[in-house]
Design an enzyme around this catalytic site. Structure first.
Site: not given
Ligand code: AMP
Length: 141
Positions: A99, A101
């Site tokens: 992922h 951020h």
């Protein structure tokens, strides 16, 4: 992945505050934000980290990151933001589903990612460059 919290969000087994999704990516609010509005962008297909990310996913991840970052800047009137990814436990990764951020930044928020910068000594800069270049592998066509 049955024990992956992000896969559970993607499959609807656990709730999340979803900002955006399409066939390939999903973006949601981080449940423990650095600042309110801190968002995550992840591929729907499970992959452990950046090196595990299939090349077909690059474009959709970056497109979604731009859409979400723009929405954060506009909605929260940001002067700046950080985009980052922790990869590996030693680097601070706590959820092993790749992922990005995106977190808002504010004046004087005192967040520092690097406390003390190093300096290369004589020849070291070149030595690091040489070693790294020797390991560059171009993707096969
Ligand atoms: P990292 O530590 O870089 O792997 O980032 C994982 C992030 O996922 C952390 O910032 C957590 O706060 C966030 N997180 C963990 N579980 C959830 C969840 N159920 N919903 C939203 N964010 C989560």
């Amino acid at each position: 992945m049955t024990d992956c919290v992000f896969c559970k969000i993607i499959s609807g087994k656990i709730p999340a505050e979803v900002l955006f999704e399409n066939d390939h990516v999903i973006s949601l609010l981080d449940i423990n934000p650095i600042h309110f509005g801190h968002a995550l962008i992840l591929p729907k297909q499970h992959c452990r980290d950046f090196l595990d990310l299939p090349s077909e996913a690059y474009q959709s991840i970056l497109e979604a990151a731009k859409i979400i970052t723009n929405a954060l800047v506009q909605s929260l009137h940001l002067e700046g933001y950080n985009l980052f990814s922790n990869n590996g436990q030693i680097a601070g990764q706590s959820v092993f589903h790749f992922h990005l951020h995106v977190t808002p930044r504010y004046p004087d928020d005192n967040i520092r990612f690097v406390l003390k910068l190093k300096q290369y000594s004589d020849g070291e800069l070149k030595r690091y460059g040489t070693i790294i270049r020797q390991h560059i592998q171009l993707p096969s066509a």
